[in-house]
Structure formats: structure tokens, C-alpha cells
Write an enzyme that holds these catalytic residues in place. Sequence first.
Site, PDB file in Angstrom:
ATOM      1  N   SER A   1     -39.373 -11.534 -74.249  1.00  0.00           N
ATOM      2  CA  SER A   1     -39.260 -10.702 -73.133  1.00  0.00           C
ATOM      3  C   SER A   1     -41.178  -9.901 -73.186  1.00  0.00           C
ATOM      4  O   SER A   1     -41.772  -9.839 -74.136  1.00  0.00           O
ATOM      5  CB  SER A   1     -38.276  -9.928 -73.058  1.00  0.00           C
ATOM      6  OG  SER A   1     -38.440  -8.936 -71.738  1.00  0.00           O
TER       7      SER A   1
ATOM      8  N   TYR B   1     -31.560  -3.678 -75.847  1.00  0.00           N
ATOM      9  CA  TYR B   1     -32.268  -4.862 -75.330  1.00  0.00           C
ATOM     10  C   TYR B   1     -33.888  -5.650 -76.199  1.00  0.00           C
ATOM     11  O   TYR B   1     -34.363  -6.083 -76.117  1.00  0.00           O
ATOM     12  CB  TYR B   1     -32.549  -4.732 -73.815  1.00  0.00           C
ATOM     13  CG  TYR B   1     -33.212  -6.325 -72.937  1.00  0.00           C
ATOM     14  CD1 TYR B   1     -32.477  -7.168 -73.255  1.00  0.00           C
ATOM     15  CD2 TYR B   1     -34.599  -5.771 -72.934  1.00  0.00           C
ATOM     16  CE1 TYR B   1     -33.186  -8.271 -72.894  1.00  0.00           C
ATOM     17  CE2 TYR B   1     -35.328  -7.848 -72.081  1.00  0.00           C
ATOM     18  CZ  TYR B   1     -34.214  -8.638 -71.927  1.00  0.00           C
ATOM     19  OH  TYR B   1     -34.725  -9.685 -71.468  1.00  0.00           O
TER      20      TYR B   1
END
Length: 254
Positions: A138, A151
Site C-alpha cells: 500500500s 494498517y
Amino acid sequence: MFELTGKQAVVTGGGSGIGRAIAQLFARQGAAVHIIERTLAAGQATADEIAQAGGTAQVHAADVGQQAAVQAAFAAIGRVDILVNNAGIAHVGTVENTPEADFDRVYQVNVKGAYNCLFAAVPRMREQGGGTILNLASIAAHVGLADRFAYSMSKGAIHAMTLSVARDYLSSHIRCNSISPARVHTPFVDGFIAGNYPGQEAAVFDKLSRSQPIGRMGQPTEIAALALYLCSDEAGFITGCDYPIDGGFIKLNT
């Protein structure tokens, strides 16, 4: 170009969103696709769509965070030519307001889930003379995102594991790369916004869309196209690399 005929591809989290798009495209290019989801029902719609289009797909029920379940799924699959570690969950919070249970849950799925699949797939690839691994990282692995502590931790780990596996298995002809998407419009995103920003859905969607300099979120099919290239023989000279697919988020935000 980009044919996957004769290859067996494992896609975790292939029942929806990016994983679904990858599974469908890989099957269209000739791969026999194996979808790993928590339940058979979660991946069956994707498998049915692939079959209706003339492709081959099977669903295997396994929680990627549980090593025994993952090992059983891979034992049923057998040969693994391609592994796509896509399964993951999101989380909103700083270090101060991330409870231990939430942190552990993100770690269990995003980090340990990828590890468990690597642990199962790499020995098979090594014994069969090679293979290709693609991890879904990501932009959170590369830049500081507000309120994404757990995250970001998990995706930073994915990036680091990609480099480690790529380096350790060069001589085994196992390639390992990662993709770092910015925000991609999936049902998961819609649910995430609704769950965390009730009553503000339209405004938050617009804000998240505009955070990409290109002016919109990505589409799952766009991520799948890059995944196909990196898992194809045409990308045989590429390993240990991360590919931002982010509408300019990392380099062009000012």
C-alpha cells in the site's frame, strides 16, 4: 503476451474487490485459479463467474491467519506457480486509540496471513523449480497517512517481507514483488466509509477521491492488469520491486 496457460495461481481474498478482479483476469489469461477465503460462500460467486466465462476456479475455505488451515488449503491445491497475497483488512486510528485487540487483528490477517501463505507456498515453488509471488502492499508502506497506525504497520511489513523473500530465493528462481495501491474503489471502501463516517459518506468519498492527484480512486481492474504483468513470464527480469499504482499520490502530492 501475458498468457498464464498451464499455471496454477492462488489468490487470497479473491472473493471481492481487487482479489476478485485479479482472479478473474488470471483465469481469463488461462490460469487455473485457486481462491482462498474465510468461507466457501465468500469466494463462490467469483468462482462461478469465472466458470461461466469458460475459466477454471476453485474456492478453498481458510482463515489466512491460521497456519494449520492455510497448510491444509495448500495441500489440497498442490502445485503453486503464482501466489497473490491480497487478503487484508483496514483500520482507522493513531497509536493512542488503537486497542491491543485491534492491533492484533490487523497483524493476524495482514502480516501473519501473508507469512502463512509464503510459508506454505515457497517450499512448493522451490521444489518445483521456481514460481512467482505478488504481495499487495500500500502507499501506507511509503508515506505517513493520518489515523492509519496499525494498517501502516502491516503494509510496511508486507513491503519488507517482499524484499526478504526476493533476496533469499534468487537461486531458487522464485520472483517476489509487491504492488502499492492508493485508494481503490471497491465494495470494501464503500463499507469502510459507511462504517467509520456515518452520515458523511458522499463528502468522505469525494475527499478520498481527490487525495489522488489524478483526481479519482483506482479501479480493481487497473490493479489486476499490473498484477498480471508482474506474474507473467514477460516480467521474468523483475524481482524485489514495489510498484506504486497510486494516481500520483506518493510523488505528486504537494
